[in-house]
Write a protein that holds these residues in place. Structure first.
Motif, PDB file in Angstrom:
ATOM      1  N   LEU A 562       0.815  -1.221   0.000  1.00  0.00           N
ATOM      2  CA  LEU A 562       0.000   0.000   0.000  1.00  0.00           C
ATOM      3  C   LEU A 562       0.846   1.267   0.000  1.00  0.00           C
ATOM      4  CD1 LEU A 562      -2.881  -0.833   2.509  1.00  0.00           C
ATOM      5  CD2 LEU A 562      -3.121  -0.323   0.077  1.00  0.00           C
ATOM      6  N   ASP A 563       1.986   1.250   0.691  1.00  0.00           N
ATOM      7  CA  ASP A 563       2.842   2.439   0.759  1.00  0.00           C
ATOM      8  C   ASP A 563       3.330   2.895  -0.609  1.00  0.00           C
ATOM      9  OD1 ASP A 563       2.648   2.873   3.427  1.00  0.00           O
ATOM     10  OD2 ASP A 563       4.591   2.012   3.966  1.00  0.00           O
ATOM     11  N   LEU A 564       3.342   1.975  -1.577  1.00  0.00           N
ATOM     12  CA  LEU A 564       3.905   2.292  -2.883  1.00  0.00           C
ATOM     13  C   LEU A 564       2.891   2.940  -3.827  1.00  0.00           C
ATOM     14  CD1 LEU A 564       6.043  -0.920  -3.508  1.00  0.00           C
ATOM     15  CD2 LEU A 564       6.771   1.285  -2.573  1.00  0.00           C
ATOM     16  N   PHE A 565       1.616   2.936  -3.445  1.00  0.00           N
ATOM     17  CA  PHE A 565       0.595   3.495  -4.324  1.00  0.00           C
ATOM     18  C   PHE A 565       0.461   5.002  -4.126  1.00  0.00           C
ATOM     19  CE2 PHE A 565      -0.683  -0.945  -4.254  1.00  0.00           C
ATOM     20  CZ  PHE A 565      -1.004  -1.175  -5.588  1.00  0.00           C
ATOM     21  N   SER A 566       0.002   5.659  -5.160  1.00  0.00           N
ATOM     22  CA  SER A 566      -0.347   7.078  -5.053  1.00  0.00           C
ATOM     23  C   SER A 566      -1.506   7.208  -4.073  1.00  0.00           C
ATOM     24  CB  SER A 566      -0.747   7.619  -6.429  1.00  0.00           C
ATOM     25  OG  SER A 566      -1.408   8.849  -6.308  1.00  0.00           O
ATOM     26  N   THR A 567      -1.288   7.941  -2.985  1.00  0.00           N
ATOM     27  CA  THR A 567      -2.310   8.025  -1.934  1.00  0.00           C
ATOM     28  C   THR A 567      -3.602   8.632  -2.439  1.00  0.00           C
ATOM     29  OG1 THR A 567      -0.533   8.273  -0.303  1.00  0.00           O
ATOM     30  CG2 THR A 567      -2.758   8.833   0.408  1.00  0.00           C
ATOM     31  N   SER A 568      -3.518   9.663  -3.273  1.00  0.00           N
ATOM     32  CA  SER A 568      -4.737  10.304  -3.773  1.00  0.00           C
ATOM     33  C   SER A 568      -5.565   9.328  -4.598  1.00  0.00           C
ATOM     34  CB  SER A 568      -4.386  11.532  -4.619  1.00  0.00           C
ATOM     35  OG  SER A 568      -3.555  11.166  -5.718  1.00  0.00           O
ATOM     36  N   ASP A 569      -4.908   8.457  -5.382  1.00  0.00           N
ATOM     37  CA  ASP A 569      -5.645   7.465  -6.170  1.00  0.00           C
ATOM     38  C   ASP A 569      -6.163   6.341  -5.284  1.00  0.00           C
ATOM     39  OD1 ASP A 569      -5.346   8.327  -9.069  1.00  0.00           O
ATOM     40  OD2 ASP A 569      -3.261   8.369  -8.408  1.00  0.00           O
ATOM     41  N   LEU A 570      -5.452   6.049  -4.212  1.00  0.00           N
ATOM     42  CA  LEU A 570      -5.901   5.017  -3.279  1.00  0.00           C
ATOM     43  C   LEU A 570      -7.179   5.448  -2.568  1.00  0.00           C
ATOM     44  CD1 LEU A 570      -4.728   2.246  -2.344  1.00  0.00           C
ATOM     45  CD2 LEU A 570      -3.740   3.459  -0.396  1.00  0.00           C
ATOM     46  N   LEU A 571      -7.247   6.717  -2.215  1.00  0.00           N
ATOM     47  CA  LEU A 571      -8.385   7.222  -1.437  1.00  0.00           C
ATOM     48  C   LEU A 571      -9.669   7.316  -2.249  1.00  0.00           C
ATOM     49  CD1 LEU A 571      -6.496   9.937   0.606  1.00  0.00           C
ATOM     50  CD2 LEU A 571      -7.635   7.911   1.534  1.00  0.00           C
ATOM     51  N   VAL A 572      -9.589   7.077  -3.547  1.00  0.00           N
ATOM     52  CA  VAL A 572     -10.811   6.994  -4.354  1.00  0.00           C
ATOM     53  C   VAL A 572     -11.694   5.857  -3.860  1.00  0.00           C
ATOM     54  CG1 VAL A 572     -11.674   6.431  -6.670  1.00  0.00           C
ATOM     55  CG2 VAL A 572      -9.756   8.027  -6.396  1.00  0.00           C
ATOM     56  N   TYR A 573     -11.066   4.836  -3.299  1.00  0.00           N
ATOM     57  CA  TYR A 573     -11.789   3.622  -2.923  1.00  0.00           C
ATOM     58  C   TYR A 573     -12.276   3.714  -1.480  1.00  0.00           C
ATOM     59  CZ  TYR A 573      -9.846   1.940  -7.240  1.00  0.00           C
ATOM     60  OH  TYR A 573      -9.521   1.801  -8.565  1.00  0.00           O
ATOM     61  N   ARG A 574     -13.561   3.489  -1.316  1.00  0.00           N
ATOM     62  CA  ARG A 574     -14.128   3.510   0.037  1.00  0.00           C
ATOM     63  C   ARG A 574     -13.653   2.317   0.847  1.00  0.00           C
ATOM     64  NH1 ARG A 574     -20.551   2.725   1.634  1.00  0.00           N
ATOM     65  NH2 ARG A 574     -20.248   2.829   3.888  1.00  0.00           N
ATOM     66  N   SER A 575     -13.509   1.165   0.171  1.00  0.00           N
ATOM     67  CA  SER A 575     -13.146  -0.072   0.871  1.00  0.00           C
ATOM     68  C   SER A 575     -11.852  -0.637   0.308  1.00  0.00           C
ATOM     69  CB  SER A 575     -14.261  -1.120   0.716  1.00  0.00           C
ATOM     70  OG  SER A 575     -15.476  -0.664   1.281  1.00  0.00           O
ATOM     71  N   LEU A 576     -11.033  -1.176   1.188  1.00  0.00           N
ATOM     72  CA  LEU A 576      -9.823  -1.894   0.793  1.00  0.00           C
ATOM     73  C   LEU A 576      -9.938  -3.319   1.311  1.00  0.00           C
ATOM     74  CD1 LEU A 576      -7.071   0.736   1.756  1.00  0.00           C
ATOM     75  CD2 LEU A 576      -8.173   0.413  -0.475  1.00  0.00           C
ATOM     76  N   VAL A 577      -9.908  -4.282   0.395  1.00  0.00           N
ATOM     77  CA  VAL A 577      -9.937  -5.698   0.775  1.00  0.00           C
ATOM     78  C   VAL A 577      -8.511  -6.213   0.642  1.00  0.00           C
ATOM     79  CG1 VAL A 577     -10.926  -7.965   0.303  1.00  0.00           C
ATOM     80  CG2 VAL A 577     -12.301  -5.902  -0.063  1.00  0.00           C
ATOM     81  N   LEU A 578      -7.877  -6.454   1.785  1.00  0.00           N
ATOM     82  CA  LEU A 578      -6.442  -6.724   1.815  1.00  0.00           C
ATOM     83  C   LEU A 578      -6.154  -8.118   2.354  1.00  0.00           C
ATOM     84  CD1 LEU A 578      -5.211  -3.336   3.299  1.00  0.00           C
ATOM     85  CD2 LEU A 578      -5.415  -3.970   0.884  1.00  0.00           C
ATOM     86  N   ARG A 579      -5.214  -8.782   1.724  1.00  0.00           N
ATOM     87  CA  ARG A 579      -4.735 -10.066   2.216  1.00  0.00           C
ATOM     88  C   ARG A 579      -3.946  -9.842   3.498  1.00  0.00           C
ATOM     89  NH1 ARG A 579      -3.618 -14.868  -0.589  1.00  0.00           N
ATOM     90  NH2 ARG A 579      -3.027 -16.446   0.950  1.00  0.00           N
ATOM     91  N   ARG A 580      -4.228 -10.604   4.537  1.00  0.00           N
ATOM     92  CA  ARG A 580      -3.472 -10.478   5.780  1.00  0.00           C
ATOM     93  C   ARG A 580      -2.022 -10.883   5.550  1.00  0.00           C
ATOM     94  NH1 ARG A 580      -6.198 -12.964  11.011  1.00  0.00           N
ATOM     95  NH2 ARG A 580      -4.269 -12.028  11.815  1.00  0.00           N
ATOM     96  N   SER A 581      -1.136 -10.078   6.107  1.00  0.00           N
ATOM     97  CA  SER A 581       0.285 -10.273   5.850  1.00  0.00           C
ATOM     98  C   SER A 581       1.090  -9.688   6.999  1.00  0.00           C
ATOM     99  CB  SER A 581       0.668  -9.572   4.530  1.00  0.00           C
ATOM    100  OG  SER A 581       2.051  -9.400   4.431  1.00  0.00           O
ATOM    101  N   PRO A 582       2.211 -10.301   7.323  1.00  0.00           N
ATOM    102  CA  PRO A 582       3.060  -9.744   8.390  1.00  0.00           C
ATOM    103  C   PRO A 582       3.872  -8.537   7.932  1.00  0.00           C
ATOM    104  CG  PRO A 582       4.088 -11.686   7.462  1.00  0.00           C
ATOM    105  CD  PRO A 582       2.746 -11.576   6.802  1.00  0.00           C
ATOM    106  N   VAL A 583       3.866  -8.254   6.636  1.00  0.00           N
ATOM    107  CA  VAL A 583       4.705  -7.168   6.124  1.00  0.00           C
ATOM    108  C   VAL A 583       3.902  -6.109   5.375  1.00  0.00           C
ATOM    109  CG1 VAL A 583       6.717  -8.678   5.958  1.00  0.00           C
ATOM    110  CG2 VAL A 583       5.212  -8.430   3.976  1.00  0.00           C
ATOM    111  N   GLU A 584       2.591  -6.257   5.277  1.00  0.00           N
ATOM    112  CA  GLU A 584       1.760  -5.273   4.578  1.00  0.00           C
ATOM    113  C   GLU A 584       1.599  -4.021   5.440  1.00  0.00           C
ATOM    114  OE1 GLU A 584      -0.019  -3.401   1.902  1.00  0.00           O
ATOM    115  OE2 GLU A 584      -0.181  -5.527   1.383  1.00  0.00           O
ATOM    116  N   SER A 585       1.696  -2.854   4.808  1.00  0.00           N
ATOM    117  CA  SER A 585       1.522  -1.599   5.537  1.00  0.00           C
ATOM    118  C   SER A 585       0.062  -1.373   5.904  1.00  0.00           C
ATOM    119  CB  SER A 585       2.000  -0.425   4.678  1.00  0.00           C
ATOM    120  OG  SER A 585       3.383  -0.514   4.436  1.00  0.00           O
ATOM    121  N   ARG A 586      -0.126  -0.646   7.001  1.00  0.00           N
ATOM    122  CA  ARG A 586      -1.484  -0.265   7.382  1.00  0.00           C
ATOM    123  C   ARG A 586      -1.999   0.745   6.355  1.00  0.00           C
ATOM    124  NH1 ARG A 586      -4.958   3.325   9.229  1.00  0.00           N
ATOM    125  NH2 ARG A 586      -6.237   2.916  11.084  1.00  0.00           N
TER     126      ARG A 586
END
Length: 805
Positions: A562-586
């Motif tokens: 998630l840290d690598l994405f453009s934040t403004s484009d990320l915030l277009v999405y109301r929901s984020l469905v994320l795979r659980r991971s020990p290294v994924e950013s909040r």
């Protein structure tokens, strides 16, 4: 403990019920519908359709009726009532039913074929499907099934999403949908997601194929039991069986319909004396057009050629009118196909422009020898290891098939030779003028026919009391086919039901709460399970561009944190469905965790978005979500926030402890991959290592990569979890379980083992690793005034954001 045992028992009971619905109730329902429609076809045609062809003929009627109804969005919802009405009418017209005693061999043969096709899934103990990761077309086919039964080919009312994008590149351009209509009918009637019925639908049509193949042998082989045995083997010819384990529903339906068309094709003048007598052939032709569009003509023209020859030679007015009437009925029943022919031709030609498109998902063109149904390889795209034995068995099958054709022609029994010539000519034609992708499908369709023809010689010889040579010939061909399919069963790639079931739950529970984004490559999520959330995949078919902060786009199948994405484009999405991971950013500050399962999390932001994110500064790397920011960077972000009258928000977090599997003592033969801290297990064995924790607490044990057999992980001798056959896309992790652990060093064991009899146990080998212990800590955010920015210096953080007021 009692509650845990009760929960586990309840889950096992539910899983068993889903298996029963998928593999017993669903095919039984389709069989009843097909029987009713077949009886109606027999009444309408005035021709006593052989009992063995009632279900195959009825299945064709189902496809045609549903195709006519779904041709328009206004009538699409009538498809299921129409098919049910036709079936009920057929059953009613057959009253009173008079059960007849007969040899049950053909029915048992069809059931045995169904069991063979069911085995890779049913013996896994889960209602799932095959071909996961190998080919993602099944995700698109599920999208078709979701849409067509209620809306036909219309995309009206769909919001931007990967689901809509997958439909948009296929449905308006005339992609044939007939093969998926029985799946859609059964899905709505049993109330189960089509993903869990997809493989049973393939097995159902394999059983129908066995019945149709047996019908073709009737003039040549007198023994019903021998016909049943030959059809049982032919219906599981290696190539068509391999396609079935690749999600090849369309290939199974097309093969079934080609064989049924041959069984109903007029091969004598008396069969043309009535238009009604041609009704079964007309319905099957229309069904094949619905399944393949105009390309069905390649298979049907040779099969219909004798009828045109009879009319031309005899010049009888009655025969001419009858044939013209049959052509007219076929055209009328094929109107949905005729309307979209032009669009389909454009779609087909545009998909053959580049070498990559011509090959599809094949690494290289298939070998023409595969049409003989023997190919002892776990993956039909790969050459068998035993080249010489394979070629000898194929030579035996080819010579036997040629002898059978010659014998049938000598007896003036033309139906089977006509079908053999048809499938061979079409395969050769497509190899020359089409793409390897389409030629491979033609080979698959030809393979059951050629196995049937080859084995027919052994059956005929056996009936003539030439039993020893016949048995030897039969054993060679049967052994070659079964050897091939055992290897395919051993190497099947099964979808991880538990993961996909969580996506199904999210999609059902949060439908309408989109748009949603998945950062992993998961076509089954965005094209099917999450369609109600207008989901898109960052590296998938999509409408909105989802760039990285660098401005680049992910290629298909790629993953990014998630840290690598453009934040403004990320915030277009109301929901984020994320795979659980020990290294994924909040996710960024506006998002809050609203649902968590074993494999997935759902994060949502308010609408409108608050707080406003001015700048997102991610920390860590691909294997570490957390790092310590430099004070200079912290002060710079503080200045950005101060200028906007905002504040700084930071995400404190503890890095997961990692065990580099490539740097521990490995069992003999295991292959290390140091660059990714991974290892490839090539045999059963146990890996031992140690890991150090900085804090006491409850830890979740994660393992990266995929594995075909059973992996059991233990910490200090305490079992953390055991899972079997888990396939994941690139850069994803699988949670095994949680343990309460103290700070300090802990021993870790990873055992890789399993029975070779388990479906998919031979898939891979895949790379495993790293192994991670992730501290279960609440997700919290720290808000700091710009004037106090220095307080974040020296802290272990996931990220820092400058946010507005």
């Amino acid at each position: 403990m009692t509650a845990e045992i009760a929960l586990r028992a309840a889950c096992q009971t539910k899983a068993l019920m889903i298996l029963v619905v998928a593999w017993v109730l669903f095919p039984l329902l389709l069989s009843v519908l097909a029987l009713g429609c077949g009886l109606l076809l027999r009444s309408a045609s005035g021709y006593r359709i052989p009992a063995v062809l009632l279900l195959p003929g009825g299945a064709a009627v189902m496809i045609v009726a549903a195709s006519l109804a779904t041709a328009s969005a206004r009538t699409a919802s009538l498809a299921i009532p129409l098919v049910v009405t036709l079936a009920v009418a057929g059953l009613g017209l057959a009253l009173p039913w008079r059960p007849r005693r007969g040899d049950p061999s053909l029915a048992l043969s069809a059931l045995a074929v169904y069991a063979v096709y069911a085995a890779p899934v049913v013996l896994s103990g889960q209602a799932t499907f095959a071909g996961f990761i190998k080919l993602d077309d099944t995700a698109t086919f599920l999208a078709f099934t979701d849409r067509v039964m209620q809306h036909g080919r219309s995309l009206a009312g769909l919001a931007p999403s990967s689901y809509r994008a997958a439909l948009a590149v296929n449905i308006p351009d005339g992609y044939p949908l007939g093969a998926f209509l029985p799946l859609g009918i059964g899905t709505h009637l049993v109330g189960t997601d089509p993903a869990w019925l997809y493989q049973p639908c393939i097995a159902f049509f394999a059983a129908m194929l066995a019945l149709a193949l047996a019908a073709l042998l009737t003039p040549l082989v007198r023994s019903c039991r021998l016909r049943a045995l030959v059809a049982f083997v032919a219906a599981q010819a290696a190539l068509i069986y391999g396609y079935s384990l690749w999600g090849g529903l369309k290939e199974l339906v097309a093969t079934f319909l080609v064989v049924v068309a041959a069984a109903f094709a007029p091969t004598a003048a008396e069969e043309l004396r009535s238009v009604r007598r041609l009704l079964p052939f007309s319905f099957v032709c229309a069904a094949l057009f619905a399944a393949l569009n105009v390309s069905a003509g390649l298979w049907l023209l040779p099969l219909a050629l004798p009828a045109f020859v009879f009319v031309a030679r005899l010049r009888a007015r009655r025969l001419t009118l009858s044939l013209l009437g049959g052509v007219g009925i076929t055209a009328l029943l094929s109107l949905p196909t005729i309307v979209i022919v032009r669009a389909f031709l454009h779609l087909t030609t545009s998909n053959l422009l580049t070498p990559e498109q011509r090959l599809g998902n094949l690494p290289r063109p298939l070998n023409l020898l595969q049409i003989f149904g023997i190919w002892p390889s776990g993956d039909f795209r790969v050459w068998p290891f035993d080249h010489l034995i394979t070629e000898l068995l194929i030579a035996v099958a080819a010579l036997a098939a040629a002898a059978t054709v010659a014998l049938a022609l000598r007896r003036r029994q033309y139906r089977l030779p006509l079908l053999v010539v048809t499938v061979v000519l079409v395969a050769l034609l497509l190899e020359r003028v089409s793409s390897p992708w389409l030629a491979g499908k033609a080979y698959a369709t030809a393979s059951p026919v050629l196995v049937l023809t080859a084995l027919a010689l052994a059956a005929i010889a056996f009936e003539r009391d030439i039993k020893i040579p016949a048995s030897l010939l039969g054993a060679l061909i049967i052994g070659g086919v079964l050897w091939s399919n055992v290897l395919a069963y051993h190497d099947v790639w099964l979808a991880p039901r538990a993961q996909l079931q969580e996506l199904e739950q999210i999609g059902d529970r949060f439908s309408g709460q989109g748009p949603a984004l998945m950062t992993e490559y998961q076509p089954y999520g965005v094209r099917h399970f999450l369609r109600g959330m207008d989901a898109e995949g960052a590296s998938e078919l999509r409408v909105r561009p989802i760039p990285l902060a660098s401005g680049k786009m992910l290629d298909k199948g790629q993953y990014a944190d998630l840290d690598l994405f453009s934040t403004s484009d990320l915030l277009v999405y109301r929901s984020l469905v994320l795979r659980r991971s020990p290294v994924e950013s909040r996710p960024p500050a506006p998002y809050a965790l609203v649902w968590r399962g074993r494999y997935y999390e759902l994060w949502q932001r308010p609408d409108p978005t608050t707080p406003q994110v001015l700048e997102h500064f991610g920390l860590g790397d691909s294997l570490h979500a957390v790092a310590v920011p430099s004070c200079a960077e912290v002060r710079r972000l503080g200045t950005v926030a101060a200028q906007a009258g905002g504040s700084l928000v930071a995400a404190p977090r503890t890095n997961s402890a990692l065990l580099d599997l490539a740097r521990v003592v490995l069992p003999t033969g295991w292959l290390p991959y140091s660059a990714g801290q991974m290892v490839t297990p090539t045999s059963d064995g146990t890996l031992m290592g140690s890991i150090t924790l900085s804090r006491s607490g409850t830890y979740t044990v994660y393992l990266g990569g995929s594995f075909a057999r059973t992996v059991t992980i233990s910490i200090d001798g305490r079992r953390a979890g055991s899972l079997r056959g888990v396939l994941t896309e690139a850069s994803q992790w699988t949670p095994f379980g949680t343990l309460r652990l103290s700070a300090g060093s802990h021993s870790v064991s990873l055992r890789y083992s399993g029975s070779v009899l388990t479906p998919g146990s031979g898939a891979g080998p895949f790379m495993l690793g790293p192994l991670a212990l992730s501290l279960d800590e609440p997700s919290r955010l720290v808000s700091v005034a710009p004037t106090n920015a220095r307080s974040l210096c020296g802290k272990s953080l996931d990220w820092i954001e400058a946010v507005g007021p």
